[in-house]
Scaffold this motif. Structure first.
Motif, mmCIF file in Angstrom:
data_model
loop_
_atom_site.group_PDB
_atom_site.id
_atom_site.type_symbol
_atom_site.label_atom_id
_atom_site.label_comp_id
_atom_site.label_asym_id
_atom_site.label_seq_id
_atom_site.Cartn_x
_atom_site.Cartn_y
_atom_site.Cartn_z
ATOM 1 N N LEU A 113 0.905 -1.225 -0.006
ATOM 2 C CA LEU A 113 -0.006 0.024 0.217
ATOM 3 C C LEU A 113 0.993 1.253 0.153
ATOM 4 O O LEU A 113 1.749 1.371 0.853
ATOM 5 N N ILE A 114 0.320 2.293 -0.892
ATOM 6 C CA ILE A 114 1.161 3.224 -0.984
ATOM 7 C C ILE A 114 0.347 4.483 -0.334
ATOM 8 O O ILE A 114 -0.818 4.515 -0.904
ATOM 9 N N PRO A 174 0.142 8.720 1.633
ATOM 10 C CA PRO A 174 0.829 9.925 2.435
ATOM 11 C C PRO A 174 1.476 9.683 3.592
ATOM 12 O O PRO A 174 0.798 8.998 4.555
ATOM 13 N N ASP A 175 2.423 10.325 3.899
ATOM 14 C CA ASP A 175 3.269 10.257 5.255
ATOM 15 C C ASP A 175 2.239 10.547 6.531
ATOM 16 O O ASP A 175 2.322 9.972 7.428
ATOM 17 N N LYS A 176 1.289 11.482 6.140
ATOM 18 C CA LYS A 176 0.338 11.758 7.293
ATOM 19 C C LYS A 176 -0.607 10.916 7.709
ATOM 20 O O LYS A 176 -1.049 11.126 9.026
ATOM 21 N N TYR A 177 -0.862 9.846 6.978
ATOM 22 C CA TYR A 177 -1.808 8.708 7.400
ATOM 23 C C TYR A 177 -1.112 7.688 7.904
ATOM 24 O O TYR A 177 -1.592 6.721 8.304
ATOM 25 N N SER A 178 0.570 7.821 7.878
ATOM 26 C CA SER A 178 0.969 6.474 8.306
ATOM 27 C C SER A 178 0.744 5.706 9.627
ATOM 28 O O SER A 178 0.716 4.606 9.692
ATOM 29 N N SER A 179 0.559 6.562 10.670
ATOM 30 C CA SER A 179 0.312 5.984 11.994
ATOM 31 C C SER A 179 -0.891 5.543 11.868
ATOM 32 O O SER A 179 -0.862 4.278 12.541
ATOM 33 N N GLU A 180 -1.894 5.856 11.546
ATOM 34 C CA GLU A 180 -3.415 5.403 11.541
ATOM 35 C C GLU A 180 -3.409 4.221 10.922
ATOM 36 O O GLU A 180 -4.067 3.103 11.158
ATOM 37 N N ILE A 181 -2.847 4.177 9.518
ATOM 38 C CA ILE A 181 -2.691 2.841 8.723
ATOM 39 C C ILE A 181 -1.929 1.812 9.283
ATOM 40 O O ILE A 181 -2.467 0.686 9.401
#
Length: 51
Positions: free
Chosen positions: A14-15, A17-24
């Motif tokens: 899955l690619i 954005p960094d801003k969603y990294s923690s949640e994903i």
């Protein structure tokens, strides 16, 4: 890859954005069964050598 190598093989990439990294990462950790490290290594190597 799952039909060719093993019927139980399930690997996805899955690619995002960094801003969603923690949640994903937290969501995947909480909802997914751990994929075999060997299965992941085989698929990753195949993608890297044949792309």
């Amino acid at each position: 890859m799952s039909k060719v190598i093993a019927s139980g093989l399930r690997v996805g990439y899955l690619i995002y954005p960094d801003k969603y990294s923690s949640e994903i990462r937290n969501d995947f950790f909480n909802t997914m069964v751990k994929t075999s490290s060997l299965d992941t290594a085989v698929v990753t190597e195949d993608i890297n050598t044949h792309s």
